[in-house]
Design a protein around this motif. Structure first.
Motif, short mmCIF file in Angstrom:
data_model
loop_
_atom_site.label_atom_id
_atom_site.label_comp_id
_atom_site.label_asym_id
_atom_site.label_seq_id
_atom_site.Cartn_x
_atom_site.Cartn_y
_atom_site.Cartn_z
N TYR A 171 -0.93 -12.38 -0.67
CA TYR A 171 -0.90 -11.60 -0.74
C TYR A 171 -1.96 -11.64 0.79
CZ TYR A 171 -4.63 -8.24 -0.04
OH TYR A 171 -5.29 -6.93 1.03
N LEU A 180 1.91 -6.23 -8.04
CA LEU A 180 1.70 -6.74 -6.87
C LEU A 180 0.31 -6.53 -6.07
CD1 LEU A 180 5.10 -7.40 -5.22
CD2 LEU A 180 3.79 -9.04 -7.00
N TYR A 181 0.34 -5.44 -6.01
CA TYR A 181 -0.69 -4.79 -5.80
C TYR A 181 -1.84 -4.76 -6.86
CZ TYR A 181 -4.07 -0.97 -3.17
OH TYR A 181 -5.25 -0.48 -3.61
N PHE A 228 2.41 -15.62 -6.30
CA PHE A 228 2.98 -14.63 -4.57
C PHE A 228 1.66 -14.84 -3.81
CE2 PHE A 228 0.94 -11.18 -7.44
CZ PHE A 228 0.15 -11.25 -6.36
N PHE A 282 3.72 -9.44 1.20
CA PHE A 282 3.38 -9.80 0.14
C PHE A 282 4.71 -11.15 0.20
CE2 PHE A 282 2.56 -5.99 -2.09
CZ PHE A 282 1.38 -6.51 -2.92
N ARG A 313 6.49 -3.38 -6.12
CA ARG A 313 5.09 -3.95 -4.92
C ARG A 313 3.76 -3.15 -5.76
NH1 ARG A 313 4.38 1.12 -1.17
NH2 ARG A 313 5.56 2.77 -2.32
N ARG A 373 9.69 -12.51 1.28
CA ARG A 373 8.39 -11.55 2.06
C ARG A 373 9.00 -10.05 1.68
NH1 ARG A 373 6.83 -10.87 7.21
NH2 ARG A 373 4.74 -11.11 6.29
N ALA A 406 -3.33 -8.07 -6.89
CA ALA A 406 -3.66 -8.94 -6.03
C ALA A 406 -5.13 -8.87 -5.62
CB ALA A 406 -3.11 -8.70 -5.02
#
Ligand SMILES: C[S@@+](CC[C@H](N)C(=O)[O-])C[C@H]1O[C@@H](n2cnc3c(N)ncnc32)[C@H](O)[C@@H]1O
Length: 270
Positions: A176, A18-19, A174, A196, A15, A203, A22
């Motif tokens: 956001y 991804l953060y 992915f 996400f 995560r 998810r 994004a």
């Protein structure tokens, strides 16, 4: 007996990674900080303090930019600092690593040392939900600054900001989702979540959760001036005439557009 779930993209995802991909654009952030500092001050800035630093991504960008730069990055959460150390700081070269320090602490604590610049990005200070708390934070940030130091914040708003809506954006591999879960007009506080979503249908719901006050720009500016800052200016994004979208160029402004959603910088001089 334990049940083995089939592998899916969400289970394999990280995560924090991804953060960062994004949400953050630390190159653009530091470009703005350096350019604005250069317009306002005749000397170079050396030390940057990153408040609510999370993975310390912005501090890493600061030390990469110049061999004189130093950064210290503060967060309450030891786990996110460990992630930042293992992934972002570890990816720096030895010289850059020697100029960055991750501090497990509270931004409201008395500052241990002075910084030329304090940054608090991605609206983290919205977690202070009363004037007393936000004012106390601004006073602390000011006390952490050199005499000619500058505080850089971002802020967001617009007529969509208090609506209970979701915004979905495609990223590389992915999606956001920014979810404004609830908003209370009586105290202007809101709950927001980041989810996400992946092409295989899996998810990561509620990967990050926030309980914020949706502050307005005049409130933020007034509190900064009450905290002793000499100035508290808004830098508003220009519009690309071809696309009618934001052009990524922020200039000091007293009048903004009544857009559904805007992000701006607030620059407060000590
Ligand atoms: C929105 S996230 C970080 C965002 C990051 N600065 C960015 O630009 O994307 C907010 C962070 O603030 C930290 N935090 C919350 N309250 C804090 C406090 N009083 N002092 C230091 N860190 C705090 C949380 O642990 C969390 O990692």
């Amino acid at each position: 007996m334990s049940v083995r779930h089939p592998a899916n993209m969400a289970a394999a995802a990280d995560r924090h990674d991804l953060y960062q991909r994004a949400v953050q654009d630390v190159e653009a952030e530091i470009d703005f900080v350096l350019e604005t500092w250069g317009e306002l001050r005749a000397r170079a800035a050396i030390t940057l303090r990153e408040d609510f630093c999370g993975t310390a991504n912005t501090s890493c960008e600061w030390v990469r930019r110049d061999p004189a730069h130093r950064a210290f990055a503060i967060d309450l959460d030891a786990a996110v600092l460990e992630w930042g150390q293992a992934h972002n700081v570890a990816a720096l070269d030895a010289d850059q690593r020697a100029r960055i320090e991750l501090v497990h602490g509270d931004v409201l604590d008395p500052p241990a040392r002075e910084a030329d610049i304090v940054v608090a990005m991605n609206f983290s200070y919205f977690l202070f939900r009363t004037r007393a708390q936000l004012g106390a934070y601004f006073r602390r940030a000011r006390s952490a600054l050199a005499e000619d130091g500058i505080l850089f914040l971002d802020a967001y708003g617009g007529y969509d900001a208090p609506r209970e809506i979701e915004e979905r954006r495609d990223c590389d591999g992915f999606s956001y989702v920014w979810d404004q879960v609830s908003f209370n007009p009586i105290d202007s506080c809101m709950r927001c979540e980041i989810h996400f979503e992946f092409p295989d249908g899996s998810r990561l719901p509620g990967a990050f959760r926030y309980h914020w006050r949706l502050w307005t720009l005049p409130e933020i500016r007034e509190l900064l001036l009450e905290a002793g800052f000499q100035s508290a200016d808004v830098y508003w994004e220009g519009t690309d005439p071809e696309t009618n979208e934001g052009d990524g160029i922020y200039t000091r402004s007293e009048v903004g557009d009544a857009d559904p959603g805007w992000i701006c910088y607030v620059v407060a001089c000590s």
